[in-house]
Design a protein around this motif. Sequence first.
Motif, PDB file in Angstrom:
ATOM      1  N   LYS A 506       0.832  -1.189   0.000  1.00 39.47           N
ATOM      2  CA  LYS A 506       0.000   0.000   0.000  1.00 39.47           C
ATOM      3  C   LYS A 506       0.874   1.249   0.000  1.00 39.47           C
ATOM      4  O   LYS A 506       0.537   2.234  -0.640  1.00 39.47           O
ATOM      5  N   HIS A 507       1.967   1.194   0.746  1.00 38.95           N
ATOM      6  CA  HIS A 507       2.855   2.339   0.833  1.00 38.95           C
ATOM      7  C   HIS A 507       4.296   1.868   0.696  1.00 38.95           C
ATOM      8  O   HIS A 507       4.628   0.735   1.049  1.00 38.95           O
ATOM      9  N   PRO A 508       5.169   2.731   0.202  1.00 41.81           N
ATOM     10  CA  PRO A 508       6.592   2.378   0.129  1.00 41.81           C
ATOM     11  C   PRO A 508       7.242   2.416   1.501  1.00 41.81           C
ATOM     12  O   PRO A 508       6.619   2.768   2.497  1.00 41.81           O
ATOM     13  N   ILE A 509       8.499   2.063   1.554  1.00 40.95           N
ATOM     14  CA  ILE A 509       9.276   2.116   2.786  1.00 40.95           C
ATOM     15  C   ILE A 509      10.358   3.169   2.619  1.00 40.95           C
ATOM     16  O   ILE A 509      10.651   3.614   1.520  1.00 40.95           O
ATOM     17  N   GLY A 510      10.965   3.542   3.731  1.00 44.96           N
ATOM     18  CA  GLY A 510      12.060   4.506   3.666  1.00 44.96           C
ATOM     19  C   GLY A 510      11.601   5.924   3.875  1.00 44.96           C
ATOM     20  O   GLY A 510      10.648   6.195   4.613  1.00 44.96           O
ATOM     21  N   SER A 511      12.267   6.844   3.209  1.00 44.61           N
ATOM     22  CA  SER A 511      12.064   8.269   3.440  1.00 44.61           C
ATOM     23  C   SER A 511      10.658   8.724   3.077  1.00 44.61           C
ATOM     24  O   SER A 511      10.177   8.457   1.977  1.00 44.61           O
ATOM     25  N   PRO A 512       9.999   9.457   3.997  1.00 48.35           N
ATOM     26  CA  PRO A 512       8.702  10.048   3.651  1.00 48.35           C
ATOM     27  C   PRO A 512       8.863  11.426   2.999  1.00 48.35           C
ATOM     28  O   PRO A 512       7.905  11.960   2.457  1.00 48.35           O
ATOM     29  N   LEU A 513      10.068  12.005   3.068  1.00 49.20           N
ATOM     30  CA  LEU A 513      10.270  13.390   2.639  1.00 49.20           C
ATOM     31  C   LEU A 513      10.548  13.494   1.140  1.00 49.20           C
ATOM     32  O   LEU A 513      11.499  14.117   0.693  1.00 49.20           O
ATOM     33  N   VAL A 514       9.700  12.840   0.373  1.00 52.99           N
ATOM     34  CA  VAL A 514       9.816  12.896  -1.084  1.00 52.99           C
ATOM     35  C   VAL A 514       8.482  13.388  -1.631  1.00 52.99           C
ATOM     36  O   VAL A 514       7.488  12.681  -1.580  1.00 52.99           O
ATOM     37  N   MET A 515       8.466  14.616  -2.115  1.00 57.55           N
ATOM     38  CA  MET A 515       7.240  15.189  -2.666  1.00 57.55           C
ATOM     39  C   MET A 515       7.054  14.740  -4.114  1.00 57.55           C
ATOM     40  O   MET A 515       8.026  14.534  -4.838  1.00 57.55           O
ATOM     41  N   ASN A 516       5.794  14.613  -4.516  1.00 59.01           N
ATOM     42  CA  ASN A 516       5.562  14.303  -5.927  1.00 59.01           C
ATOM     43  C   ASN A 516       5.752  15.560  -6.768  1.00 59.01           C
ATOM     44  O   ASN A 516       5.761  16.682  -6.258  1.00 59.01           O
ATOM     45  N   ASP A 517       5.893  15.370  -8.056  1.00 62.61           N
ATOM     46  CA  ASP A 517       6.214  16.486  -8.954  1.00 62.61           C
ATOM     47  C   ASP A 517       5.115  17.543  -8.970  1.00 62.61           C
ATOM     48  O   ASP A 517       5.395  18.735  -9.147  1.00 62.61           O
ATOM     49  N   GLU A 518       3.882  17.125  -8.793  1.00 61.34           N
ATOM     50  CA  GLU A 518       2.770  18.079  -8.823  1.00 61.34           C
ATOM     51  C   GLU A 518       2.874  19.089  -7.683  1.00 61.34           C
ATOM     52  O   GLU A 518       2.701  20.301  -7.880  1.00 61.34           O
ATOM     53  N   ILE A 519       3.174  18.599  -6.478  1.00 59.28           N
ATOM     54  CA  ILE A 519       3.282  19.490  -5.322  1.00 59.28           C
ATOM     55  C   ILE A 519       4.505  20.389  -5.452  1.00 59.28           C
ATOM     56  O   ILE A 519       4.451  21.592  -5.170  1.00 59.28           O
ATOM     57  N   LEU A 520       5.640  19.806  -5.880  1.00 58.56           N
ATOM     58  CA  LEU A 520       6.852  20.607  -6.024  1.00 58.56           C
ATOM     59  C   LEU A 520       6.673  21.670  -7.104  1.00 58.56           C
ATOM     60  O   LEU A 520       7.118  22.818  -6.949  1.00 58.56           O
ATOM     61  N   GLY A 521       5.997  21.320  -8.194  1.00 59.76           N
ATOM     62  CA  GLY A 521       5.731  22.298  -9.240  1.00 59.76           C
ATOM     63  C   GLY A 521       4.827  23.418  -8.754  1.00 59.76           C
ATOM     64  O   GLY A 521       5.056  24.604  -9.070  1.00 59.76           O
ATOM     65  N   LYS A 522       3.819  23.081  -7.977  1.00 56.20           N
ATOM     66  CA  LYS A 522       2.924  24.099  -7.423  1.00 56.20           C
ATOM     67  C   LYS A 522       3.681  25.025  -6.485  1.00 56.20           C
ATOM     68  O   LYS A 522       3.431  26.242  -6.440  1.00 56.20           O
ATOM     69  N   PHE A 523       4.643  24.476  -5.746  1.00 54.55           N
ATOM     70  CA  PHE A 523       5.442  25.285  -4.829  1.00 54.55           C
ATOM     71  C   PHE A 523       6.265  26.330  -5.589  1.00 54.55           C
ATOM     72  O   PHE A 523       6.263  27.512  -5.249  1.00 54.55           O
ATOM     73  N   PHE A 524       6.953  25.907  -6.645  1.00 53.51           N
ATOM     74  CA  PHE A 524       7.757  26.858  -7.417  1.00 53.51           C
ATOM     75  C   PHE A 524       6.871  27.895  -8.111  1.00 53.51           C
ATOM     76  O   PHE A 524       7.224  29.079  -8.174  1.00 53.51           O
ATOM     77  N   ARG A 525       5.726  27.469  -8.611  1.00 51.22           N
ATOM     78  CA  ARG A 525       4.824  28.419  -9.280  1.00 51.22           C
ATOM     79  C   ARG A 525       4.266  29.440  -8.293  1.00 51.22           C
ATOM     80  O   ARG A 525       4.111  30.622  -8.624  1.00 51.22           O
ATOM     81  N   THR A 526       3.972  29.003  -7.075  1.00 57.92           N
ATOM     82  CA  THR A 526       3.451  29.919  -6.058  1.00 57.92           C
ATOM     83  C   THR A 526       4.500  30.953  -5.671  1.00 57.92           C
ATOM     84  O   THR A 526       4.192  32.144  -5.539  1.00 57.92           O
ATOM     85  N   LEU A 527       5.746  30.504  -5.477  1.00 61.73           N
ATOM     86  CA  LEU A 527       6.816  31.454  -5.159  1.00 61.73           C
ATOM     87  C   LEU A 527       7.023  32.447  -6.293  1.00 61.73           C
ATOM     88  O   LEU A 527       7.192  33.646  -6.073  1.00 61.73           O
ATOM     89  N   GLU A 528       6.990  31.953  -7.525  1.00 62.58           N
ATOM     90  CA  GLU A 528       7.154  32.833  -8.683  1.00 62.58           C
ATOM     91  C   GLU A 528       6.034  33.876  -8.724  1.00 62.58           C
ATOM     92  O   GLU A 528       6.280  35.066  -9.001  1.00 62.58           O
TER      93      GLU A 528
END
Length: 738
Positions: A506-528
């Motif tokens: 259901k879920h991967p293992i390891g690091s949870p601090l990996v954002m998907n591209d959609e969220i990261l793209g929204k972050f850069f667009r919001t800052l811009e």
Amino acid sequence: MNVDSELSRFNIETLKNALNNAFPEELTDYHSCIADEIINLIEVLSHRYQRDFPELTTIKFLAKKKVKNTQADLEAHKNNLSFLYQVLVKEKQLEKYYFSAFIASVMRSPSQDHQQFEQYKAITLLVCAKLYTMGRHESAIKSVCNEIRQWSLGKRNELSNNLPDVIDSEMKKLIDELDLKRKEKLEVNKSSKVGHQISNIYVPYNDSYNHNKGILRGTTLRDPGAPRTRLIINPVENDGSDTITEFIEVQTHQEGWATEEASSEHKKKMFMISMMMPNKSGYAVQKLRAQAISNKILKNHMCLPCDIQQATKFEIRTLLSYCMDPEKVCEKTRSFLLASLTLGSSLERVSQRKYDDKTNSLIQEHKLPTQNQRKRIIKLISPTKTTFFIRLPFDIKTILLNDLDDLTLKKTSKLLSYINKKHGTNLTENKISSYLRHTLKQESIDPTIIALIEGKTTKTVPELSYTHLYELDVNQIYCRFLLYLENLSSKSHKFEPNNQHAHQEKHPIGSPLVMNDEILGKFFRTLEKNISEISDRYSQQQHNFITYYVLFTLAISSGYRPVTGWFGKVTDYNLFNSTFWISDKEMHQALSGRMIILPDIAMSILKHYLRYLKAGKVDSMSLKIEVTERYQDAISGEKHLFFFINDGAIEEVTPKTMTAHFDSVLPLPLNWHRHYVRSLLVDENVPPELIAAWMGHAELNEPAFTRFCSYSINDLKIISNTINTKLVSVDCKEITFV
């Protein structure tokens, strides 16, 4: 709980004396403000908890007597609380008036759950009032007040991530959950910061609920300037009669991300070698022998193909031929030997690991410091699980592996001696258990997968903290190793894993601090968008938004550790060939480091930022002398390249200030970018040794990219191009700041 008896015990006079701790005479001008907050906390307290505090009506009545404000003043009482807190800070009276400071603490962080904080604060207020009336609880009261106050300042992120949900709970359930949480942390590490912080909340809550008697504790003095450290003691597997113990000294940190970074940094390490038989040649010879053993351990860790101490294919083939013959080896001995071989663990370690006998699988726990995050952050990161399964071949009977008795050890030793004598081999238990690691490392398998199969932790393999992968990846590599053993076996024996009860992912293992591209793209667009909408290009807000944009771009582009002076000085960059020199550790800034190549998009953004600094210097010359000087120092390389502006004053970039600034734009742990980039590079099949060097993970306790390094500029360009492609895909754009 009998309400009448409680009210008779906590009578008005007793409660009045207890409540006076919140109203010291020196703060008379702020009594009304403090009373307003007490009334507010009682009113917001959930009805689920009100029945456990029958005295709250009396406390509210007493607090109202202190109120002198008008209705208009009441609307601004939060600001008044902040002003009161600043007065206590300025006068250095936080310790003296800790109860008043606790009441004056207001949560300002937008990423925190304010409703959760208000409930904990309200419960703590009533718990403390109750404990004051009981007496001899001042130490517990002070501890819990300081924890809540520090939480309001944004200094207890790890604590808030691990606190139970208080909204839909009740007092007894909340206390039980706090007890479970603190035990969970302290069982893993007795010096766990988060464990002790949760205890500071649990103890007064529990004492108040169960009317426990207070105690008086003595205090011990500690040098405040001395760094907090802990000693990790690891036994080292050794084939000889000598006992080898590894000692690692690491610094302890409150934040989970800082704990992960400490695991990947340079550590003080030493080996203690206990020799069973004294050497007649004297101490000097013993010292040389101990040094040789230490060097051998380091060499084995490198898994060199030319290492004669590794097991050969012939030795493993011979071992397998005996293990597969039921007339020569009993079922239990075979299970232990094959488990040791395929799981990369010693016989003792095999017996200590957890198994699911029904599915004949290994159960592995993989918990990371950053896996517990606040509810508001969970939507930004990838959900992960902490348990995964490795399906073992049918030849290994897990039901037999938890009982390693002396008879099995004797049979194993006797079998290896017989094989060595008959076939001229030199098989040992250590060679067998290390064969998986040697083989897979030479095949350039990601070290995180090897470590997960071996059952290792982030203390010894720092890459485990930063990698986001799936259970299927681990099982595929394990099956690949089984297939290798099949081909190696002279009888072509089939090592078939149990796939009948495959666990659904259901879920991967390891690091949870990996954002998907959609969220990261929204972050850069919001800052811009924020940068473009501000008309005053050189205002404080504009400067900070531009700084955020450049910092986050460079963070992903370089994997820079969160340290004071983030991203160094302008002299660390070569704008002509896009190289960036990174100091690996703060403690030896000028001694060693690593050079990387920045992606094209990052270099373009950096050049625009440098132009912005020059223009900002000119714009602020006439009015803001301090800001002008800081712009000049950044341009000339006298000071670090990046800085914030807060209320017209310069604020240098440190982990503490970064947390406060990033909380409103991207409230993730400060090393999230290192998790993101390493997982990206693993997905893109970049060689693991190159990733480790780029990340600054020390190999054999030494930094990469030294004079003996074999990496080339082309190797660095592989990573640079990979990151550049990713940044472009998530809408990280070249912006003209001037």
